[in-house]
Design a protein around this motif. Structure first.
Motif, PDB file in Angstrom:
ATOM      1  N   SER A  75       0.823  -1.215   0.000  1.00 20.72           N
ATOM      2  CA  SER A  75       0.000   0.000   0.000  1.00 20.72           C
ATOM      3  C   SER A  75       0.854   1.262   0.000  1.00 20.72           C
ATOM      4  N   ALA A  76       2.107   1.134   0.467  1.00 21.76           N
ATOM      5  CA  ALA A  76       3.023   2.281   0.465  1.00 21.76           C
ATOM      6  C   ALA A  76       3.832   2.358  -0.821  1.00 21.76           C
ATOM      7  N   GLY A  77       3.505   1.466  -1.783  1.00 21.61           N
ATOM      8  CA  GLY A  77       4.148   1.525  -3.083  1.00 21.61           C
ATOM      9  C   GLY A  77       5.364   0.647  -3.249  1.00 21.61           C
ATOM     10  N   HIS A  78       5.569  -0.302  -2.302  1.00 21.02           N
ATOM     11  CA  HIS A  78       6.726  -1.190  -2.379  1.00 21.02           C
ATOM     12  C   HIS A  78       6.259  -2.574  -2.833  1.00 21.02           C
ATOM     13  N   SER A  79       6.571  -2.936  -4.056  1.00 14.70           N
ATOM     14  CA  SER A  79       6.148  -4.211  -4.613  1.00 14.70           C
ATOM     15  C   SER A  79       6.978  -5.350  -4.012  1.00 14.70           C
ATOM     16  N   VAL A  80       6.315  -6.312  -3.382  1.00 17.93           N
ATOM     17  CA  VAL A  80       7.004  -7.441  -2.757  1.00 17.93           C
ATOM     18  C   VAL A  80       7.288  -8.499  -3.824  1.00 17.93           C
ATOM     19  N   LEU A  81       8.571  -8.759  -4.084  1.00 21.53           N
ATOM     20  CA  LEU A  81       8.984  -9.718  -5.105  1.00 21.53           C
ATOM     21  C   LEU A  81       9.120 -11.135  -4.553  1.00 21.53           C
ATOM     22  N   PHE A  82       9.488 -11.235  -3.285  1.00 18.33           N
ATOM     23  CA  PHE A  82       9.746 -12.552  -2.694  1.00 18.33           C
ATOM     24  C   PHE A  82       9.554 -12.451  -1.188  1.00 18.33           C
ATOM     25  N   ARG A  83       9.051 -13.537  -0.592  1.00 17.44           N
ATOM     26  CA  ARG A  83       8.944 -13.548   0.862  1.00 17.44           C
ATOM     27  C   ARG A  83       9.023 -14.979   1.371  1.00 17.44           C
ATOM     28  N   VAL A  84       9.615 -15.132   2.527  1.00 18.34           N
ATOM     29  CA  VAL A  84       9.658 -16.419   3.213  1.00 18.34           C
ATOM     30  C   VAL A  84       9.545 -16.111   4.705  1.00 18.34           C
ATOM     31  N   HIS A  85       8.845 -16.957   5.443  1.00 18.92           N
ATOM     32  CA  HIS A  85       8.513 -16.589   6.830  1.00 18.92           C
ATOM     33  C   HIS A  85       8.434 -17.826   7.733  1.00 18.92           C
ATOM     34  N   PRO A  86       9.564 -18.455   8.031  1.00 20.37           N
ATOM     35  CA  PRO A  86       9.521 -19.567   8.982  1.00 20.37           C
ATOM     36  C   PRO A  86       9.224 -19.077  10.392  1.00 20.37           C
ATOM     37  N   ALA A  87       8.623 -19.961  11.200  1.00 19.79           N
ATOM     38  CA  ALA A  87       8.404 -19.693  12.625  1.00 19.79           C
ATOM     39  C   ALA A  87       9.175 -20.728  13.416  1.00 19.79           C
ATOM     40  N   MET A  88       9.744 -20.340  14.546  1.00 19.70           N
ATOM     41  CA  MET A  88      10.556 -21.261  15.343  1.00 19.70           C
ATOM     42  C   MET A  88      10.413 -20.939  16.823  1.00 19.70           C
ATOM     43  N   ASP A  89      10.687 -21.949  17.641  1.00 20.80           N
ATOM     44  CA  ASP A  89      10.641 -21.796  19.098  1.00 20.80           C
ATOM     45  C   ASP A  89      12.052 -21.529  19.604  1.00 20.80           C
ATOM     46  N   VAL A  90      12.212 -20.447  20.334  1.00 24.96           N
ATOM     47  CA  VAL A  90      13.547 -20.054  20.801  1.00 24.96           C
ATOM     48  C   VAL A  90      13.517 -19.745  22.294  1.00 24.96           C
ATOM     49  N   LEU A  91      14.716 -19.702  22.850  1.00 25.09           N
ATOM     50  CA  LEU A  91      14.906 -19.298  24.242  1.00 25.09           C
ATOM     51  C   LEU A  91      15.864 -18.128  24.236  1.00 25.09           C
ATOM     52  N   ARG A  92      15.488 -17.030  24.856  1.00 24.08           N
ATOM     53  CA  ARG A  92      16.325 -15.834  24.878  1.00 24.08           C
ATOM     54  C   ARG A  92      16.687 -15.470  26.310  1.00 24.08           C
ATOM     55  N   GLY A  93      17.843 -14.882  26.449  1.00 22.41           N
ATOM     56  CA  GLY A  93      18.296 -14.432  27.757  1.00 22.41           C
ATOM     57  C   GLY A  93      17.749 -13.074  28.103  1.00 22.41           C
ATOM     58  N   ARG A  94      18.116 -12.576  29.273  1.00 19.94           N
ATOM     59  CA  ARG A  94      17.642 -11.259  29.716  1.00 19.94           C
ATOM     60  C   ARG A  94      18.135 -10.134  28.801  1.00 19.94           C
ATOM     61  N   ASP A  95      19.274 -10.381  28.163  1.00 17.14           N
ATOM     62  CA  ASP A  95      19.825  -9.371  27.274  1.00 17.14           C
ATOM     63  C   ASP A  95      19.174  -9.395  25.891  1.00 17.14           C
ATOM     64  N   GLY A  96      18.229 -10.320  25.682  1.00 16.35           N
ATOM     65  CA  GLY A  96      17.531 -10.409  24.405  1.00 16.35           C
ATOM     66  C   GLY A  96      18.212 -11.292  23.387  1.00 16.35           C
ATOM     67  N   LYS A  97      19.425 -11.785  23.695  1.00 18.31           N
ATOM     68  CA  LYS A  97      20.135 -12.632  22.747  1.00 18.31           C
ATOM     69  C   LYS A  97      19.578 -14.049  22.770  1.00 18.31           C
ATOM     70  N   ARG A  98      19.565 -14.667  21.598  1.00 22.03           N
ATOM     71  CA  ARG A  98      19.046 -16.027  21.505  1.00 22.03           C
ATOM     72  C   ARG A  98      20.018 -17.007  22.152  1.00 22.03           C
ATOM     73  N   ARG A  99      19.495 -17.818  23.076  1.00 23.10           N
ATOM     74  CA  ARG A  99      20.316 -18.799  23.785  1.00 23.10           C
ATOM     75  C   ARG A  99      20.186 -20.196  23.203  1.00 23.10           C
ATOM     76  N   ASP A 100      19.009 -20.505  22.637  1.00 18.98           N
ATOM     77  CA  ASP A 100      18.798 -21.863  22.155  1.00 18.98           C
ATOM     78  C   ASP A 100      17.650 -21.890  21.149  1.00 18.98           C
ATOM     79  N   LEU A 101      17.723 -22.838  20.239  1.00 16.24           N
ATOM     80  CA  LEU A 101      16.645 -23.109  19.295  1.00 16.24           C
ATOM     81  C   LEU A 101      15.998 -24.420  19.735  1.00 16.24           C
ATOM     82  N   LEU A 102      14.686 -24.390  20.032  1.00 12.85           N
ATOM     83  CA  LEU A 102      14.016 -25.508  20.691  1.00 12.85           C
ATOM     84  C   LEU A 102      13.135 -26.288  19.727  1.00 12.85           C
ATOM     85  N   ASP A 103      12.892 -27.530  20.103  1.00  8.40           N
ATOM     86  CA  ASP A 103      11.936 -28.348  19.383  1.00  8.40           C
ATOM     87  C   ASP A 103      10.529 -27.832  19.649  1.00  8.40           C
TER      88      ASP A 103
END
Length: 359
Positions: A44-72
């Protein structure tokens, strides 16, 4: 509640011709409507989307916001977060100013989705309490109209309306002029912010026109129309607005409970006889036309009503629907070009149905 967002134009060192493109990378909590909303907002803002991919995953993050682990996905680890990772490529090379614009509009979309999702259950609770209040103290509007309004609100609640926001309004008199004024009691979803208004004016309906005054005096419990503001969630269109009048002990209108959102797909592909409020409009139009039941004219009129643009059908008055439906029916006998205009009752827009013979 934080998001990771990066917008950049990569260097292209490939042989041959390549379409210049800009990459948008977004990492945030996985929520409904996220992918479609971001892509639609960019488009709607005039930016034509040519490609997109959007996986979802379960993660664990620390207090600092950094990812600590990728979970099942089946993991029950405390603190697990379901995150969406969006990678979109839009056409063209963006300037620093456009990067700032794109990051701003994506943050707005994510904020609107988050507020609507977080307040979804509270908004349903408000709707349920509104229905209960009507049942306990029915307004003086006639049993049929009240029961049909209750059925419509219950129909909305049962998966036919995507709730984006709600707010309570009080109808007050001030220095001889009338104004709708937001109460301090409650605002949910995208209407949490008291500065957000979906009709007009700094206080909702600030200047009450003759049309609005006339509506307030009508024996109608519900207002169904479109908002002035466009949704930034799911579909970038004017939102559907359902206002429920609130009545005082003396039977006078004292305010309104306002719900904004989007009717779901089922509201558009079901027959009108299955949708409260619409079915009563259709039945009233058929009775008023006076055609014999099961006659050719009666069936033709029912077809006109069932195929009437659904957004219009929610908003139009009984009088407009009756005269317009008969006018459309007349075109079957005498095909010709004809337009049916309608002004919004709050004087914000006009809609025109135009019929053109196929020949």
């Amino acid at each position: 509640g934080k998001i990771g967002l990066r917008v950049f134009t990569p260097e292209m060192k490939k042989d041959g011709w390549a379409v210049p493109r800009t990459v948008v990378e977004l990492v945030t909590e996985d929520q409904p409507f996220l992918v479609d909303s971001v892509a639609a907002r960019l488009a709607s803002a005039g930016h034509s989307v040519l490609f997109r991919v959007h996986p979802a995953m379960d993660v664990l993050r620390g207090r600092d916001g950094k990812r600590r682990d990728l979970l099942d996905q089946q993991s029950h680890t405390p603190g697990k977060i379901r995150e969406a990772v969006l990678h979109l490529e839009i056409q063209g090379v963006v300037t620093p100013a456009r990067v700032k614009e794109i990051t701003g509009l994506i943050r707005e979309v994510v904020a609107d989705i988050r507020s609507a999702v977080e307040d979804w259950r509270p908004m349903l609770d408000v709707l349920d309490s509104t229905i209960d209040e009507i049942k306990r103290s029915p307004p003086p509007l006639g049993e049929e109209g009240v029961s049909e309004s209750i059925a419509f609100l219950e129909w909305m609640r049962d998966g036919h309306f995507t709730f984006l926001g709600c707010r309570e309004y009080a109808y007050s008199f001030k220095k001889g002029s009338e104004a709708f004024k937001a109460t301090e009691k409650m605002g949910l979803g995208i209407l949490r912010d008291p500065k957000v208004h979906v009709l007009a004016g700094a206080t909702g309906l600030a200047a009450v026109s003759e049309e609005v005054r006339e509506f307030l005096s009508r024996p109608e419990l519900l207002i169904v129309t479109k908002t002035k503001a466009r949704s930034r969630v799911h579909r970038i269109v004017p939102m559907d607005y359902i206002g429920v009048k609130r009545y005082g002990k003396n039977g006078q209108v004292i305010g309104e409970m306002r719900f904004v959102g989007l009717f779901t797909a089922t509201a558009y592909n079901r027959t009108v006889e299955t949708i409260p409020l619409l079915r009563s409009k259709v039945a009233h139009t058929i009775r008023r036309a006076g055609f014999a039941p099961e006659s050719h004219d009666a069936n033709a009129l029912l077809y006109v009503l069932d195929t009437f643009p659904r957004d219009e059908l929610f908003q139009v008055s009984d009088d407009y629907l009756f005269h317009t439906a008969l006018g459309i029916l007349d075109l079957r006998q005498r095909p010709r070009i004809r337009a049916f205009p309608r002004l919004d009752r709050f004087e914000r827009f006009a809609s025109v149905l135009v019929y053109v013979p196929r020949e």
